[in-house]
Write a protein that holds these residues in place. Sequence first.
Motif, PDB file in Angstrom:
ATOM      1  N   THR A 246       0.760  -1.217   0.111  1.00 44.04           N
ATOM      2  CA  THR A 246      -0.024  -0.049   0.111  1.00 44.04           C
ATOM      3  C   THR A 246       0.912   1.166  -0.092  1.00 44.04           C
ATOM      4  O   THR A 246       0.443   2.366  -0.605  1.00 44.04           O
ATOM      5  CB  THR A 246      -0.949   0.042   1.160  1.00 44.04           C
ATOM      6  N   LEU A 248       3.670   1.901  -1.373  1.00 43.69           N
ATOM      7  CA  LEU A 248       4.191   2.078  -2.857  1.00 43.69           C
ATOM      8  C   LEU A 248       3.024   2.271  -4.034  1.00 43.69           C
ATOM      9  O   LEU A 248       3.463   2.798  -5.114  1.00 43.69           O
ATOM     10  CB  LEU A 248       4.989   0.858  -3.176  1.00 43.69           C
ATOM     11  N   GLU A 249       1.712   2.002  -3.503  1.00 43.62           N
ATOM     12  CA  GLU A 249       0.690   2.077  -4.786  1.00 43.62           C
ATOM     13  C   GLU A 249      -0.605   2.939  -4.231  1.00 43.62           C
ATOM     14  O   GLU A 249      -1.328   3.233  -5.276  1.00 43.62           O
ATOM     15  CB  GLU A 249       0.306   0.676  -4.806  1.00 43.62           C
ATOM     16  N   ASP A 250      -0.699   3.173  -3.100  1.00 43.97           N
ATOM     17  CA  ASP A 250      -2.107   3.847  -2.678  1.00 43.97           C
ATOM     18  C   ASP A 250      -1.727   5.443  -3.055  1.00 43.97           C
ATOM     19  O   ASP A 250      -0.773   5.932  -2.928  1.00 43.97           O
ATOM     20  CB  ASP A 250      -2.348   3.723  -1.205  1.00 43.97           C
ATOM     21  N   ALA A 254       1.585   6.875  -1.514  1.00 43.61           N
ATOM     22  CA  ALA A 254       2.656   6.424  -2.590  1.00 43.61           C
ATOM     23  C   ALA A 254       3.484   7.796  -2.973  1.00 43.61           C
ATOM     24  O   ALA A 254       4.957   7.367  -2.985  1.00 43.61           O
ATOM     25  CB  ALA A 254       2.273   5.614  -3.814  1.00 43.61           C
ATOM     26  N   THR A 258       7.531   6.803  -2.549  1.00 43.04           N
ATOM     27  CA  THR A 258       8.282   6.143  -3.680  1.00 43.04           C
ATOM     28  C   THR A 258       9.337   7.179  -4.176  1.00 43.04           C
ATOM     29  O   THR A 258      10.299   6.962  -4.719  1.00 43.04           O
ATOM     30  CB  THR A 258       7.318   6.212  -5.009  1.00 43.04           C
ATOM     31  N   GLY A 451       2.182   7.366   5.474  1.00 38.22           N
ATOM     32  CA  GLY A 451       3.131   7.701   4.513  1.00 38.22           C
ATOM     33  C   GLY A 451       4.177   8.250   4.884  1.00 38.22           C
ATOM     34  O   GLY A 451       5.332   7.902   4.579  1.00 38.22           O
ATOM     35  N   ARG A 521      13.025   0.419  -5.098  1.00 33.89           N
ATOM     36  CA  ARG A 521      11.565   0.288  -5.268  1.00 33.89           C
ATOM     37  C   ARG A 521      11.123  -0.790  -6.296  1.00 33.89           C
ATOM     38  O   ARG A 521      11.419  -0.963  -7.592  1.00 33.89           O
ATOM     39  CB  ARG A 521      10.924   1.592  -5.737  1.00 33.89           C
ATOM     40  N   GLU A 524       5.574  -2.959 -10.100  1.00 35.55           N
ATOM     41  CA  GLU A 524       4.434  -3.329  -9.838  1.00 35.55           C
ATOM     42  C   GLU A 524       4.372  -5.006 -10.191  1.00 35.55           C
ATOM     43  O   GLU A 524       3.888  -5.924  -9.414  1.00 35.55           O
ATOM     44  CB  GLU A 524       3.606  -2.655 -10.419  1.00 35.55           C
TER      45      GLU A 524
END
Length: 551
Positions: A246, A248-250, A254, A258, A451, A521, A524
């Motif tokens: 989450t 890295l992608e929300d 993110a 990131t 975050g 990182r 995906e």
Amino acid sequence: MRDRHPRAVRAARLTLHLLAAALVLGALLLPNTAGALRPDRFTRIPAEAIIGAALLPALPRRPRIVAAVLYGVGLAVLTVLNLLDIGFKEYLGRGFNLVLDWGLLDDALAYVEDSMGPATATAATLGAITLALLLVVVMALAAVRLSELLARHRARATRGTLVAGTVWITCTALGVQVLGTPVASDRASAAVKVQARRVVNTLHDEAQFEKVARSDTFAATPPDRLLPDLRGKDVLITFIESYGRTALEDPVIAPGVTRTLDTGTETLAEAGYRARSGWLTSATFGGSSWLGHSTALSGLWIDNQQRYRTATSNDRLTLTKAFQKSGAWDTVGVMPGVQKGWPEAQWFGLDKVYNAFQLGYQGPKFSWSTMPDQYTLEAFQHLEHGKERDRGRNLMAEIILTSSHQPWAPLPEMVGWDELGDGSVFEAIQQAGKDPGSLMTDTTKSRQEYGRSVTYSVTALTQWLERYGTDDTVLVFLGDHQPVARVSGLRASRDVPVTIVAKDPKVLERIADWNWTEGLRPAEDAPVWKMDAFRDRFLKAYGSVPHPTGR
């Protein structure tokens, strides 16, 4: 009173009847997820109410009262279990386990005490116990009242029950719905079945897991055949609390995380380091970090406390113990979250453990976290990493970073490394931080602060490596689990990032066939492994020779 105010008495009696009916029907229809707490869920016809209305009036008075009390107590217990399910799903992404999870209530109390203070924790505990007892009493009285009402009006009750039963059967057979919600309900029976199934599965799992835990691919591997390709390296295995996919992608969380990972990749590259990153599917979600730690290091899927107890009671070769057994490394644990005895240190294979009271910290706590990660890492440098070691030996450390532990308020901030001292420098930062209570009910703020916490932890770790790392430092860092469901979402995966960083190119060449993403990182679509696969893959990648035994 009855003679002087008959209308008031009748109104009061009717009100009590309606409240009793609402209480019983509410308990029968109560869902076990927060998202299902909608008005339409309480407008259904529960089968269990029809059965109760049919059976209770037919009993003689004394047995009827006893049966009604038991019916009410059962509903109270079911209500408590449903509420526990809601809480566990909101925080841990799973339901409450009657066999295993009572011990976690102590951990929840300790968490509230650390986050909100002892007074709040005590008040919450007393309030919860009082409400549970009150619910049992009130639900039993409600069931008795309704049973007596039905018995006094047996003929009408029988006709009404027959009508309700006919409607229920018809709606079930035809699948009748109103606004997408079925009219007929057997919610209470289904909840009992779910709880019973969990108990049966848990008891069955205990015996099966014990057999699995006895079999170990590397149990009999000679010491000189363990991790030969890492000899001469200082290896740090670092868990970052709640560092999940989450982060890295929300879309809310993110960007900052990131950006920090990409900046860290560039900065470390300038210092001569390279990194590879992938994904692991954690055995736990939202909490119970020790299940993630033990799964990653033992090669066993440890997703509940029972499995944890079984695993830690045998002599399984954990990854950290493999370093110890080889004789080439001093093994150290840096555990700022440990505030009491921790006998598992022997199972993990740690020669020495620094707990929350042995790292020299004199600054303030940050909610649950006993000290900022930056201080933890500086203390590790001073106490172990910066010291000369006996000739021919290197250092292996398991380090737990806790600043990203919920409730993510107040949060520490980076200070100059030379300013850390005994940690008193964080006093002003802690006092200026947010109140943890302000995040408890605000999902957006929780996501934002989560975050920030991950950004802080990653920054502290990468700056430490840049400042203190050597040509022979190998850093493995990973998350233990995703953040709680109210931040990551009820349907979030259990994936966490994992990264290996080193200056020596041979270290990363050994894992070239893992196809991990270059940098800090993971992409995906980078490979995703179950977390229990990590131990064996790591051992084999760095030259360990399997020598299994099954006892």
